[in-house]
Write a protein that holds these residues in place. Structure first.
Motif, short mmCIF file in Angstrom:
data_model
loop_
_atom_site.label_atom_id
_atom_site.label_comp_id
_atom_site.label_asym_id
_atom_site.label_seq_id
_atom_site.Cartn_x
_atom_site.Cartn_y
_atom_site.Cartn_z
N ARG A 158 0.88 -1.16 0.00
CA ARG A 158 0.00 0.00 0.00
C ARG A 158 0.92 1.21 0.00
O ARG A 158 1.79 1.34 0.87
CB ARG A 158 -0.91 -0.01 1.21
CG ARG A 158 -1.87 -1.17 1.18
CD ARG A 158 -3.13 -0.87 1.91
NE ARG A 158 -4.21 -1.79 1.95
CZ ARG A 158 -4.44 -2.87 1.22
NH1 ARG A 158 -3.59 -3.22 0.32
NH2 ARG A 158 -5.51 -3.60 1.37
N ARG A 159 0.74 2.06 -0.99
CA ARG A 159 1.63 3.20 -1.20
C ARG A 159 1.73 4.08 0.05
O ARG A 159 2.82 4.45 0.48
CB ARG A 159 1.11 4.00 -2.39
CG ARG A 159 1.98 5.13 -2.81
CD ARG A 159 1.41 5.77 -4.03
NE ARG A 159 0.20 6.50 -3.69
CZ ARG A 159 -0.13 7.69 -4.14
NH1 ARG A 159 0.65 8.27 -5.03
NH2 ARG A 159 -1.22 8.28 -3.77
N ALA A 160 0.59 4.39 0.65
CA ALA A 160 0.58 5.27 1.82
C ALA A 160 1.34 4.66 3.00
O ALA A 160 2.05 5.37 3.73
CB ALA A 160 -0.85 5.60 2.22
N ALA A 189 5.03 4.94 2.32
CA ALA A 189 5.40 6.35 2.45
C ALA A 189 5.54 6.73 3.93
O ALA A 189 6.51 7.40 4.32
CB ALA A 189 4.37 7.23 1.75
N PRO A 216 3.68 10.06 -0.69
CA PRO A 216 3.35 8.90 -1.53
C PRO A 216 3.88 9.00 -2.95
O PRO A 216 4.21 7.98 -3.55
CB PRO A 216 1.82 8.88 -1.50
CG PRO A 216 1.47 9.49 -0.17
CD PRO A 216 2.50 10.58 0.03
N ILE A 268 7.08 7.17 -3.54
CA ILE A 268 6.94 5.72 -3.75
C ILE A 268 6.63 5.47 -5.22
O ILE A 268 7.19 4.58 -5.85
CB ILE A 268 5.84 5.13 -2.84
CG1 ILE A 268 6.11 5.46 -1.37
CG2 ILE A 268 5.70 3.63 -3.08
CD1 ILE A 268 7.46 5.04 -0.84
N ASN A 269 5.72 6.28 -5.79
CA ASN A 269 5.41 6.17 -7.22
C ASN A 269 6.67 6.32 -8.06
O ASN A 269 6.89 5.57 -9.01
CB ASN A 269 4.41 7.24 -7.65
CG ASN A 269 3.01 6.94 -7.20
OD1 ASN A 269 2.73 5.89 -6.65
ND2 ASN A 269 2.13 7.89 -7.41
#
Length: 155
Positions: free
Chosen positions: A27-29, A32, A39, A42-43
């Motif tokens: 999960r990106r959040a 992060a 976030p 991370i992308n």
């Protein structure tokens, strides 16, 4: 680790997980928060460090239950050949030139006759006819490049 930037650290963390398993779902959040970054950082790491050319397939699902899945895949031996075809396709390609690309794939043994016929159907004039020749050539190029990128690895 002192000389590494945060992108390198995040990349190392994800690759460490991938060393133990063929895929990781994050999960990106959460990642992060774990690294105290926004976030979008991370992308950036995923987009630049986990590409098909590097042997990774990335899938994502947005929303509350969303995730980013990174899967390690086995690359084929003929990557230079695929790369040269991607370059030849470019941003747009005529129907005639796209047929030559498919023929090259077939003659090199990268695809079989059935796969060649499926690709030819996907890039056929009737399949991509928008009424705008330049748009048709861009769509055809996008389809071919997508196929070529998927040919880079074995399922």
């Amino acid at each position: 680790m002192e000389n590494q930037n945060i992108s390198d650290i995040i990349e190392s963390y994800l690759k460490q997980i991938l060393a133990e398993s063929q895929q990781v779902e994050i999960r990106r959040a959460e990642i992060a928060d774990q690294f105290n970054v926004v976030p979008s950082q991370i992308n950036y790491v995923i987009k630049t460090r986990f590409t098909i050319q590097d042997g990774y397939v990335v899938q994502s699902k947005r929303g509350g239950g969303g995730y980013i899945r990174i899967e390690k895949v086995k690359l084929l031996d003929n990557l230079d050949f695929i790369d040269s075809l991607v370059t030849a396709v470019g941003d747009q390609i005529t129907r005639h030139d796209s047929l030559a690309v498919v023929r090259s794939l077939f003659e090199a043994g990268t695809i079989n006759r059935r796969e060649a016929n499926i690709i030819l159907a996907a890039i056929d004039k009737a399949a991509v006819d928008t009424g705008d020749r330049a748009l048709n050539e861009r769509i055809r190029a996008q389809i071919l490049i997508s196929i070529l990128n998927h040919l880079r690895y074995e399922s």
